[in-house]
Write an enzyme that holds these catalytic residues in place. Structure first.
Site, mmCIF file in Angstrom:
data_model
loop_
_atom_site.group_PDB
_atom_site.id
_atom_site.type_symbol
_atom_site.label_atom_id
_atom_site.label_comp_id
_atom_site.label_asym_id
_atom_site.label_seq_id
_atom_site.Cartn_x
_atom_site.Cartn_y
_atom_site.Cartn_z
ATOM 1 C CE LYS A 189 52.485 20.802 28.752
ATOM 2 N NZ LYS A 189 51.277 19.636 28.232
ATOM 3 N NE ARG A 242 40.817 37.885 50.371
ATOM 4 C CZ ARG A 242 41.034 38.125 50.934
ATOM 5 N NH1 ARG A 242 40.072 38.973 51.948
ATOM 6 N NH2 ARG A 242 42.679 38.200 51.758
ATOM 7 C CB THR A 243 38.613 37.090 43.567
ATOM 8 O OG1 THR A 243 38.736 37.999 44.326
ATOM 9 C CG2 THR A 243 37.691 37.090 42.554
ATOM 10 C CG HIS A 274 38.396 42.771 41.429
ATOM 11 N ND1 HIS A 274 36.387 41.433 40.641
ATOM 12 C CD2 HIS A 274 38.554 42.172 42.033
ATOM 13 C CE1 HIS A 274 37.378 40.428 41.083
ATOM 14 N NE2 HIS A 274 38.862 41.099 42.882
ATOM 15 N NE ARG A 291 41.990 37.989 39.770
ATOM 16 C CZ ARG A 291 41.774 38.423 41.113
ATOM 17 N NH1 ARG A 291 43.003 37.907 42.022
ATOM 18 N NH2 ARG A 291 41.127 38.661 42.136
#
Lengths: 314, 179
Positions: A82, A54-55, A134, A104
């Site tokens: 990597k 959702r974010t 957040h 995020r």
């Protein structure tokens, strides 16, 4: 506003300004033509090192509504697997001409590092960093409460005198942290309720009341009850004996929900563990703001992106 | 800094009354009119014009609203971040005659932004522009259909519009380096 990293450094005026701006963004939602040209020609990268539905989609919708070009970066399947560092990944992306980064990351402080280490020179928006903050979630929660309480006369107002209870896995919750700062800045009284093992260690650094007896707090008829998700992915130890016990003592069960005042808002940042921290009766009730929170998230993120990307200092 | 008053409350009232008559004359009545003010002061002027039209033609109610143009501006990256205002358009504007109302017409860039904003809302039959003051210095091929007062100015001067709704008094003054 240059970056949005934390709600702790948002002044009250700034926070109210963002909420007011979000209201203006919201008026486009019911139009046939939903886009605004404000960020036309600018490119925003959504740098997601952690899973999110959702974010990430909410940011993407917000960016597209403002006519920005959007690049979605997921760590899975990228050079991060990597072994590329955050610094190199960010510098590589901005070398391609990115105008802002939405990040995020699983590490607390990742957004702050990106904004302040001198690695890149574009605005950074924190979309969740570890167990730290957040901020856009807190802004959308504040927006949702303000809209429900003040309706069409909400512009310019804070959350003065409102009592908000946040329940659940406080210790691991960046949502709880961001809300603690923001809701307090806006004038609300915040109470956090959790098993003692899930309350934060540095309690005195939070401007909130901490409790462990949910029933005693609910008996005071708070204006809003925010149920947090039990984050199984961040729990490496046994913080409570069983899910069943957690649900009985700290969940919003049907029985507890029935005792709540009808004007108490029921909030949840999603995704919900139905039957664990919240029952379906509460989640699907008219008092529930869960769906509104998702809708409002787009408006709030539009306001944040507009704020960090426009202006001569940007 | 000198400031001289160029329009008093009664001058503003007369100008708005004349503009209202001109709008009705050009539109042959109040049918299909929608009056949209550009925040902040344009919105109050739009409401005043709608009220005057209602008093000239009793029984008519002209839809009036506000149209924020902030997101459509062409200088968002060069100026400090601009706060937006509310947009509230009470009716569908398709097929209507939209009259945009602003306090001062200067470069024309606000009106350019407003035209884009209108286009995103629908497809009116026509769009007209009413301003209380036209101070010249256009940077775009835009002109007003209804003008309260033409006030030739220099770039160094400022036009200050005070309205009762926002400033407690109706007054227009020119401030700054008037030779």
């Amino acid at each position: 506003m240059r970056h949005l990293l934390s709600t702790a450094d948002l002044a009250r005026d700034e926070a109210i300004g963002l909420l007011d701006s979000s209201e203006d963004m919201a008026t486009t939602a019911d139009r046939a033509h939903k886009k605004l040209p404000a960020l036309r020609g600018l490119t925003i990268v959504n740098l997601f090192f952690e899973d999110s539905t959702r974010t990430r989609i909410s940011f993407e919708v917000a960016e597209k509504r403002l006519s920005a070009d959007v690049i979605n970066f997921a760590a899975k399947g990228s050079s991060v697997s990597k072994g590329e560092s955050l610094k190199d990944t960010a510098q590589t992306l901005t070398a391609m001409g990115v105008d802002a980064v939405v990040i995020r990351h699983g590490a607390s402080g990742a957004a702050y590092q990106l904004a302040n280490r001198g690695w890149i020179d574009v605005p950074v928006v924190n979309a969740g960093d570890g167990t730290h903050e957040h901020p856009t979630q807190a802004l959308l929660d504040a927006y949702t409460i303000r809209k429900r309480v003040h309706g069409s006369s909400s512009r310019g107002k804070g959350l003065d005198g409102l009592r908000v209870t946040i329940v659940g896995d406080i210790a691991h919750s960046r949502v709880a942290r961001s809300n603690a700062w923001l809701l307090t800045t806006l004038g609300a009284e915040v109470t956090m309720v959790a098993p003692p093992t899930l309350l934060p260690h540095a309690r005195e650094s939070f401007p909130v009341v901490m409790e462990s007896d949910l029933d005693a707090v609910l008996a005071t008829n708070p204006d809003a009850v925010m149920m947090l998700r039990i984050q199984k992915e961040r729990m490496h130890h046994a913080f409570f004996p069983s899910e069943r016990e957690f649900s009985q003592l700290w969940g919003l069960t049907a029985e507890r929900f029935a005792r709540l005042s009808e004007r108490t808002l029921v909030m949840h940042p999603g995704p919900m563990n139905r039957g664990l921290e919240i029952c379906s009766e509460a989640a699907d009730s008219p008092q529930s703001t869960v769906i509104e929170q998702v809708a409002n998230g787009v408006f709030v993120r539009m306001a944040v992106l507009y704020s960090v990307l426009t202006g001569s200092e940007a | 800094m000198t400031a001289r008053t160029v329009l008093q409350a009664t001058d503003i009232q007369r100008a708005l009354t004349r503009i209202s008559h001109e709008i009705l004359e050009a539109n042959r009545g109040a049918a299909d009119l929608v009056i949209l003010g550009v925040p902040t002061r344009g919105v109050f002027l739009a409401h005043r014009i709608a009220d005057i039209i209602a008093s000239i033609e009793p029984g008519t109610i002209v839809p009036v609203g506000s149209l924020d143009v902030t997101m459509y501006r062409d200088d968002l990256l060069d100026q400090p971040t601009r706060a937006s205002s509310a947009t509230d358009v009470p009716v569908a504007i398709d097929g209507s005659t939209v009259v945009l109302v602003d306090d001062v017409l200067y470069s024309g860039r606000t009106v350019r932004a407003a035209l884009d904003a209108v286009t995103d809302l629908g497809r009116p039959k026509s769009v007209r522009l009413a301003v209380l003051v036209d101070r010249g210095h256009r940077e775009l091929p835009i002109r007003a259909d209804y003008v309260g007062k033409n006030l030739p100015t220099s770039h160094a001067e400022r036009i200050n519009v005070h309205l009762v709704e926002t400033d407690g008094t109706d007054l227009i003054e020119i401030a700054g380096e008037s030779e």
